[in-house]
Design a protein around this motif. Structure first.
Motif, PDB file in Angstrom:
ATOM      1  N   MET A 258       0.845  -1.183   0.000  1.00 56.67           N
ATOM      2  CA  MET A 258       0.000   0.000   0.000  1.00 56.67           C
ATOM      3  C   MET A 258       0.887   1.241   0.000  1.00 56.67           C
ATOM      4  O   MET A 258       1.748   1.408   0.851  1.00 56.67           O
ATOM      5  CB  MET A 258      -0.903  -0.025   1.228  1.00 56.67           C
ATOM      6  CG  MET A 258      -1.785   1.166   1.346  1.00 56.67           C
ATOM      7  SD  MET A 258      -2.814   0.968   2.822  1.00 56.67           S
ATOM      8  CE  MET A 258      -4.035   2.142   2.459  1.00 56.67           C
ATOM      9  N   ALA A 259       0.680   2.111  -0.938  1.00 50.58           N
ATOM     10  CA  ALA A 259       1.477   3.330  -1.062  1.00 50.58           C
ATOM     11  C   ALA A 259       0.809   4.476  -0.310  1.00 50.58           C
ATOM     12  O   ALA A 259      -0.420   4.551  -0.210  1.00 50.58           O
ATOM     13  CB  ALA A 259       1.630   3.699  -2.523  1.00 50.58           C
ATOM     14  N   LEU A 260       1.620   5.356   0.207  1.00 50.91           N
ATOM     15  CA  LEU A 260       1.128   6.533   0.912  1.00 50.91           C
ATOM     16  C   LEU A 260       1.625   7.750   0.154  1.00 50.91           C
ATOM     17  O   LEU A 260       2.824   7.883  -0.109  1.00 50.91           O
ATOM     18  CB  LEU A 260       1.652   6.558   2.352  1.00 50.91           C
ATOM     19  CG  LEU A 260       1.353   7.820   3.137  1.00 50.91           C
ATOM     20  CD1 LEU A 260      -0.150   7.943   3.393  1.00 50.91           C
ATOM     21  CD2 LEU A 260       2.098   7.794   4.452  1.00 50.91           C
ATOM     22  N   THR A 261       0.707   8.627  -0.196  1.00 51.50           N
ATOM     23  CA  THR A 261       1.071   9.850  -0.902  1.00 51.50           C
ATOM     24  C   THR A 261       0.674  11.039  -0.049  1.00 51.50           C
ATOM     25  O   THR A 261      -0.482  11.143   0.379  1.00 51.50           O
ATOM     26  CB  THR A 261       0.348   9.927  -2.267  1.00 51.50           C
ATOM     27  OG1 THR A 261       0.680   8.762  -3.026  1.00 51.50           O
ATOM     28  CG2 THR A 261       0.755  11.160  -3.035  1.00 51.50           C
ATOM     29  N   LEU A 262       1.620  11.915   0.225  1.00 52.73           N
ATOM     30  CA  LEU A 262       1.355  13.115   1.017  1.00 52.73           C
ATOM     31  C   LEU A 262       1.091  14.287   0.083  1.00 52.73           C
ATOM     32  O   LEU A 262       1.818  14.488  -0.893  1.00 52.73           O
ATOM     33  CB  LEU A 262       2.540  13.422   1.924  1.00 52.73           C
ATOM     34  CG  LEU A 262       2.939  12.321   2.901  1.00 52.73           C
ATOM     35  CD1 LEU A 262       4.191  12.728   3.662  1.00 52.73           C
ATOM     36  CD2 LEU A 262       1.811  11.999   3.855  1.00 52.73           C
ATOM     37  N   ASP A 263       0.080  15.072   0.418  1.00 47.28           N
ATOM     38  CA  ASP A 263      -0.235  16.227  -0.430  1.00 47.28           C
ATOM     39  C   ASP A 263       0.735  17.367  -0.127  1.00 47.28           C
ATOM     40  O   ASP A 263       1.512  17.332   0.836  1.00 47.28           O
ATOM     41  CB  ASP A 263      -1.684  16.668  -0.255  1.00 47.28           C
ATOM     42  CG  ASP A 263      -2.020  17.112   1.159  1.00 47.28           C
ATOM     43  OD1 ASP A 263      -1.095  17.448   1.925  1.00 47.28           O
ATOM     44  OD2 ASP A 263      -3.217  17.132   1.500  1.00 47.28           O
ATOM     45  N   ASP A 264       0.713  18.405  -0.973  1.00 50.27           N
ATOM     46  CA  ASP A 264       1.650  19.520  -0.825  1.00 50.27           C
ATOM     47  C   ASP A 264       1.505  20.228   0.514  1.00 50.27           C
ATOM     48  O   ASP A 264       2.508  20.635   1.119  1.00 50.27           O
ATOM     49  CB  ASP A 264       1.471  20.520  -1.966  1.00 50.27           C
ATOM     50  CG  ASP A 264       2.009  19.989  -3.287  1.00 50.27           C
ATOM     51  OD1 ASP A 264       2.809  19.032  -3.261  1.00 50.27           O
ATOM     52  OD2 ASP A 264       1.626  20.541  -4.337  1.00 50.27           O
ATOM     53  N   ALA A 265       0.302  20.374   1.020  1.00 51.18           N
ATOM     54  CA  ALA A 265       0.093  21.053   2.302  1.00 51.18           C
ATOM     55  C   ALA A 265       0.766  20.290   3.446  1.00 51.18           C
ATOM     56  O   ALA A 265       1.383  20.890   4.330  1.00 51.18           O
ATOM     57  CB  ALA A 265      -1.400  21.220   2.571  1.00 51.18           C
ATOM     58  N   THR A 266       0.668  18.992   3.415  1.00 54.25           N
ATOM     59  CA  THR A 266       1.302  18.168   4.448  1.00 54.25           C
ATOM     60  C   THR A 266       2.821  18.262   4.350  1.00 54.25           C
ATOM     61  O   THR A 266       3.514  18.427   5.361  1.00 54.25           O
ATOM     62  CB  THR A 266       0.847  16.705   4.326  1.00 54.25           C
ATOM     63  OG1 THR A 266      -0.571  16.658   4.445  1.00 54.25           O
ATOM     64  CG2 THR A 266       1.480  15.842   5.393  1.00 54.25           C
ATOM     65  N   LEU A 267       3.339  18.189   3.146  1.00 56.13           N
ATOM     66  CA  LEU A 267       4.785  18.293   2.954  1.00 56.13           C
ATOM     67  C   LEU A 267       5.298  19.673   3.373  1.00 56.13           C
ATOM     68  O   LEU A 267       6.367  19.789   3.985  1.00 56.13           O
ATOM     69  CB  LEU A 267       5.152  17.998   1.500  1.00 56.13           C
ATOM     70  CG  LEU A 267       4.906  16.556   1.052  1.00 56.13           C
ATOM     71  CD1 LEU A 267       5.100  16.426  -0.456  1.00 56.13           C
ATOM     72  CD2 LEU A 267       5.790  15.588   1.803  1.00 56.13           C
ATOM     73  N   ASP A 268       4.516  20.732   3.065  1.00 59.23           N
ATOM     74  CA  ASP A 268       4.900  22.079   3.486  1.00 59.23           C
ATOM     75  C   ASP A 268       4.926  22.185   5.009  1.00 59.23           C
ATOM     76  O   ASP A 268       5.815  22.809   5.583  1.00 59.23           O
ATOM     77  CB  ASP A 268       3.940  23.122   2.911  1.00 59.23           C
ATOM     78  CG  ASP A 268       4.096  23.300   1.412  1.00 59.23           C
ATOM     79  OD1 ASP A 268       5.157  22.910   0.865  1.00 59.23           O
ATOM     80  OD2 ASP A 268       3.156  23.830   0.782  1.00 59.23           O
ATOM     81  N   ARG A 269       3.965  21.569   5.677  1.00 57.21           N
ATOM     82  CA  ARG A 269       3.916  21.600   7.148  1.00 57.21           C
ATOM     83  C   ARG A 269       5.112  20.865   7.748  1.00 57.21           C
ATOM     84  O   ARG A 269       5.716  21.329   8.709  1.00 57.21           O
ATOM     85  CB  ARG A 269       2.598  20.988   7.644  1.00 57.21           C
ATOM     86  CG  ARG A 269       2.437  21.026   9.122  1.00 57.21           C
ATOM     87  CD  ARG A 269       2.361  22.452   9.655  1.00 57.21           C
ATOM     88  NE  ARG A 269       2.246  22.406  11.105  1.00 57.21           N
ATOM     89  CZ  ARG A 269       3.038  23.074  11.936  1.00 57.21           C
ATOM     90  NH1 ARG A 269       3.961  23.872  11.471  1.00 57.21           N
ATOM     91  NH2 ARG A 269       2.881  22.962  13.230  1.00 57.21           N
ATOM     92  N   ILE A 270       5.469  19.741   7.162  1.00 61.06           N
ATOM     93  CA  ILE A 270       6.653  19.010   7.621  1.00 61.06           C
ATOM     94  C   ILE A 270       7.893  19.884   7.467  1.00 61.06           C
ATOM     95  O   ILE A 270       8.732  19.967   8.369  1.00 61.06           O
ATOM     96  CB  ILE A 270       6.810  17.677   6.852  1.00 61.06           C
ATOM     97  CG1 ILE A 270       5.682  16.720   7.234  1.00 61.06           C
ATOM     98  CG2 ILE A 270       8.186  17.056   7.119  1.00 61.06           C
ATOM     99  CD1 ILE A 270       5.598  15.485   6.372  1.00 61.06           C
TER     100      ILE A 270
END
Length: 51
Positions: A1-13
């Protein structure tokens, strides 16, 4: 199962841990108490063998 993070989540990280930040500290900033506390590494004197 792949997990894809959206841009908002990546920006928060990136806000929490800026790109290029190393969280690894080779100087041992944190060590478990079992290594730093002598009492946790040794048996009580009465319980040691008289070798």
């Amino acid at each position: 199962m792949a997990l894809t993070l959206d841009d908002a989540t990546l920006d928060r990280i990136d806000e929490i841990v800026p790109p290029g930040t190393s969280l690894y500290s080779p100087d041992g900033a944190w060590r478990p108490p079992s290594l730093t506390d002598t009492a946790q590494r040794r048996r009580p004197l009465a319980d040691r063998a008289a070798g």
